[in-house]
Design a protein around this motif. Structure first.
Motif, PDB file in Angstrom:
ATOM      1  N   SER A  69       0.868  -1.185   0.000  1.00 58.15           N
ATOM      2  CA  SER A  69       0.000   0.000   0.000  1.00 58.15           C
ATOM      3  C   SER A  69       0.904   1.233   0.000  1.00 58.15           C
ATOM      4  O   SER A  69       1.894   1.254  -0.742  1.00 58.15           O
ATOM      5  CB  SER A  69      -0.898  -0.058   1.240  1.00 58.15           C
ATOM      6  N   HIS A  70       0.639   2.202   0.867  1.00 53.49           N
ATOM      7  CA  HIS A  70       1.451   3.441   0.889  1.00 53.49           C
ATOM      8  C   HIS A  70       1.743   3.826   2.332  1.00 53.49           C
ATOM      9  O   HIS A  70       1.120   3.307   3.263  1.00 53.49           O
ATOM     10  CB  HIS A  70       0.696   4.574   0.187  1.00 53.49           C
ATOM     11  N   LEU A  71       2.737   4.712   2.530  1.00 53.06           N
ATOM     12  CA  LEU A  71       3.085   5.157   3.883  1.00 53.06           C
ATOM     13  C   LEU A  71       2.854   6.652   4.078  1.00 53.06           C
ATOM     14  O   LEU A  71       2.844   7.131   5.206  1.00 53.06           O
ATOM     15  CB  LEU A  71       4.560   4.815   4.188  1.00 53.06           C
ATOM     16  N   ASP A  72       2.628   7.381   2.977  1.00 56.06           N
ATOM     17  CA  ASP A  72       2.355   8.807   3.139  1.00 56.06           C
ATOM     18  C   ASP A  72       0.925   8.986   3.651  1.00 56.06           C
ATOM     19  O   ASP A  72       0.113   8.058   3.601  1.00 56.06           O
ATOM     20  CB  ASP A  72       2.554   9.547   1.801  1.00 56.06           C
ATOM     21  N   SER A  73       0.615  10.177   4.147  1.00 57.67           N
ATOM     22  CA  SER A  73      -0.724  10.406   4.728  1.00 57.67           C
ATOM     23  C   SER A  73      -1.307  11.718   4.228  1.00 57.67           C
ATOM     24  O   SER A  73      -0.598  12.565   3.684  1.00 57.67           O
ATOM     25  CB  SER A  73      -0.620  10.474   6.254  1.00 57.67           C
ATOM     26  N   VAL A  74      -2.590  11.886   4.442  1.00 52.06           N
ATOM     27  CA  VAL A  74      -3.176  13.222   4.297  1.00 52.06           C
ATOM     28  C   VAL A  74      -2.684  14.023   5.505  1.00 52.06           C
ATOM     29  O   VAL A  74      -2.137  13.467   6.465  1.00 52.06           O
ATOM     30  CB  VAL A  74      -4.725  13.172   4.279  1.00 52.06           C
ATOM     31  N   VAL A 362     -14.454   6.119  10.551  1.00 52.75           N
ATOM     32  CA  VAL A 362     -13.804   7.422  10.352  1.00 52.75           C
ATOM     33  C   VAL A 362     -12.404   7.228   9.763  1.00 52.75           C
ATOM     34  O   VAL A 362     -11.640   6.348  10.195  1.00 52.75           O
ATOM     35  CB  VAL A 362     -13.697   8.188  11.696  1.00 52.75           C
ATOM     36  N   SER A 363     -12.053   8.040   8.775  1.00 54.44           N
ATOM     37  CA  SER A 363     -10.716   7.984   8.165  1.00 54.44           C
ATOM     38  C   SER A 363     -10.326   9.393   7.736  1.00 54.44           C
ATOM     39  O   SER A 363     -11.138  10.323   7.800  1.00 54.44           O
ATOM     40  CB  SER A 363     -10.729   7.033   6.962  1.00 54.44           C
ATOM     41  N   HIS A 364      -9.050   9.525   7.319  1.00 55.61           N
ATOM     42  CA  HIS A 364      -8.511  10.873   7.009  1.00 55.61           C
ATOM     43  C   HIS A 364      -8.744  11.782   8.206  1.00 55.61           C
ATOM     44  O   HIS A 364      -9.147  12.934   8.082  1.00 55.61           O
ATOM     45  CB  HIS A 364      -9.158  11.449   5.735  1.00 55.61           C
ATOM     46  N   SER A 365      -8.438  11.217   9.380  1.00 52.95           N
ATOM     47  CA  SER A 365      -8.630  11.909  10.664  1.00 52.95           C
ATOM     48  C   SER A 365      -7.795  11.192  11.728  1.00 52.95           C
ATOM     49  O   SER A 365      -7.607   9.972  11.663  1.00 52.95           O
ATOM     50  CB  SER A 365     -10.105  11.824  11.069  1.00 52.95           C
ATOM     51  N   PRO A 366      -7.297  11.961  12.728  1.00 55.86           N
ATOM     52  CA  PRO A 366      -6.552  11.291  13.812  1.00 55.86           C
ATOM     53  C   PRO A 366      -7.390  10.239  14.537  1.00 55.86           C
ATOM     54  O   PRO A 366      -6.847   9.342  15.174  1.00 55.86           O
ATOM     55  CB  PRO A 366      -6.216  12.457  14.759  1.00 55.86           C
ATOM     56  N   ALA A 367      -8.691  10.301  14.360  1.00 54.76           N
ATOM     57  CA  ALA A 367      -9.568   9.359  15.083  1.00 54.76           C
ATOM     58  C   ALA A 367      -9.650   8.000  14.385  1.00 54.76           C
ATOM     59  O   ALA A 367     -10.241   7.052  14.899  1.00 54.76           O
ATOM     60  CB  ALA A 367     -10.972   9.953  15.200  1.00 54.76           C
ATOM     61  N   GLU A 368      -9.035   7.887  13.200  1.00 61.01           N
ATOM     62  CA  GLU A 368      -9.062   6.606  12.457  1.00 61.01           C
ATOM     63  C   GLU A 368      -8.504   5.492  13.334  1.00 61.01           C
ATOM     64  O   GLU A 368      -7.467   5.665  14.001  1.00 61.01           O
ATOM     65  CB  GLU A 368      -8.210   6.758  11.218  1.00 61.01           C
ATOM     66  N   HIS A 369      -9.189   4.350  13.341  1.00 58.34           N
ATOM     67  CA  HIS A 369      -8.738   3.276  14.248  1.00 58.34           C
ATOM     68  C   HIS A 369      -9.107   1.909  13.676  1.00 58.34           C
ATOM     69  O   HIS A 369     -10.056   1.797  12.885  1.00 58.34           O
ATOM     70  CB  HIS A 369      -9.405   3.460  15.627  1.00 58.34           C
ATOM     71  N   ALA A 370      -8.338   0.908  14.079  1.00 58.68           N
ATOM     72  CA  ALA A 370      -8.692  -0.489  13.794  1.00 58.68           C
ATOM     73  C   ALA A 370      -8.268  -1.299  15.018  1.00 58.68           C
ATOM     74  O   ALA A 370      -7.203  -1.032  15.591  1.00 58.68           O
ATOM     75  CB  ALA A 370      -7.984  -0.993  12.541  1.00 58.68           C
TER      76      ALA A 370
END
Ligand code: HGY
Ligand code: MN
Ligand code: MN
Length: 391
Positions: A69-74, A362-370
């Protein structure tokens, strides 16, 4: 591995991540990738466009199975969008090695550069250059907010801008590509399942609107004498929501730039970026055309367009059966998020995606979680899929 990455590019004030392509954080993440490849004795290659490939076996002898996948972020993104797919790829290889599995074909871990387009505005730069849908000329001229072009930034990072371009040799190494990704939505949590498989990526694009006016004094310019670009901009934002509802799509204005940005002056220029996505291309195009008509006088330019991706059905169903079970295959669901797997699929590389449950969506947010258990279920599913594809 996620813990090892967790400090890189993290904003302590928000716990969000700022990992722009070719930034110090990105270079640190690339070094981490190299270290993980070296620890596993994988053959590491950086292709002409800056994508990283770590191979178990030699794909130039026979095309192999790649996953990553990728390692960069928004800007202010979460910890999972991208890194979960790269970490899970290495972890899945570890699972297979621990089973004394010997792949019947090369097996590689991929890390695509600049998937989010947070710095230069175009998403999936690495995979679009690799497949030729983004020309080197356009890519090298992309400019960040500091006025640095991608060419400048690559040169500073020790890469040769002239190397960019479609890379048939690297593409030829990939017989099939599988990307694991945290789900960006609530499909799996509503189904009560830890792992899913992508059926499609909905068409989506990004458009830049430039509203020009006349910079002037905030206190001494009469209302009737004003040419204030902030007003047509504001009308466009409200109209985007109405048009989206009318056409059954989603539209977002998440980035604006007001020039010169004085609190005590009418601005001269307001730039705004529209992100529009929907199940059908014609609905997205109709909504954007309406907005262009309404924003008369504004300069509207299409910055990126990604057509619908329908993943190969046979591969999709095989992956769903292996990731789940014959009796109960993993659920298959579409996504409104773009991915490198979609770019490869559009270029004719058989591709599939595995999603890992996101408890809030939620994604593209610090709240993103798994949840960790779901991440581990994703690794187990990916390892089974890779084992099946490498026979
Ligand atoms: O924007 C997207 O759809 C992806 O997260 N890059
Ligand atoms: Mn993303
Ligand atoms: Mn992503």
């Amino acid at each position: 591995m996620l813990d090892e990455l967790s400090h890189i590019g993290r904003d302590p004030a928000t716990n969000g991540y700022i990992r722009d392509a070719w930034s110090v954080s990105d270079l640190e993440l690339r070094e981490w990738f190299r270290g993980e490849a070296a620890r596993r004795g994988l053959d590491l290659r950086e292709d002409r466009n800056g994508n990283l490939w770590a191979w178990w076996g030699d794909p130039s002898r026979a095309p192999g199975v790649a996953t990553g996948s990728h390692l960069d972020s928004v800007r202010q993104g979460g910890a999972y969008d991208g890194p979960l797919g790269v970490v899970s790829a290495f972890a899945a290889l570890d699972v297979l090695k621990n089973r004394d599995f010997r792949p019947g074909r090369p097996l590689g871990v991929a890390c695509f550069t600049d998937e989010e387009g947070a710095r230069f505005g175009v998403p999936c730069v690495g995979s679009r250059l690799l497949t030729g849908v983004l020309t080197p000329e356009r890519a090298l001229a992309l400019t960040d907010d500091d006025g640095d072009t991608l060419a400048d930034v690559l040169t500073r990072a020790g890469r040769s801008p002239r190397a960019l371009g479609r890379d048939d040799e690297t593409l030829g190494h990939v017989a099939v590509f599988v990307e694991l990704h945290v789900e960006q939505g609530r499909g799996l949590v509503d189904l009560g399942r830890p792992v899913g498989v992508a059926s499609a990526i909905r068409p989506h694009g990004r458009w830049r609107f430039d509203f020009r006016g006349q910079a002037n004094h905030a206190g001494t310019t009469r209302l009737e004498d004003r040419d204030d670009p902030m007003l047509p901009f504001a009308r466009m934002v409200l109209a985007a929501r109405e048009s989206a509802a009318k056409h059954g799509i989603v539209a977002t204005v998440g980035r604006t730039r007001v020039s010169p940005g004085n609190a005590n002056a009418v601005p001269g220029l307001v730039s705004a970026w529209l992100d529009a996505r929907g199940a059908r291309e014609e609905d997205v195009r109709a909504a954007v055309a309406e907005l262009g008509d309404l924003a008369e006088g504004a300069r509207v330019s299409e910055e990126s367009w990604t057509p619908v991706v329908d993943f190969d059905v046979t591969l999709r169903d095989r992956v769903a059966a292996v990731a789940g079970s014959e009796e109960e295959p993993s659920p298959v669901l579409p996504t409104g998020a773009g991915h490198d797997a979609g770019i490869l699929a559009s270029a004719g590389v058989p591709s599939a995606m595995l999603f890992v449950r996101n408890p809030t969506g939620v994604s593209h947010s610090p709240a993103e979680h798994a949840e960790r258990a779901d991440c581990e279920a994703g690794v187990v599913a990916l390892a089974s899929v890779l084992e099946d594809l490498c026979r």
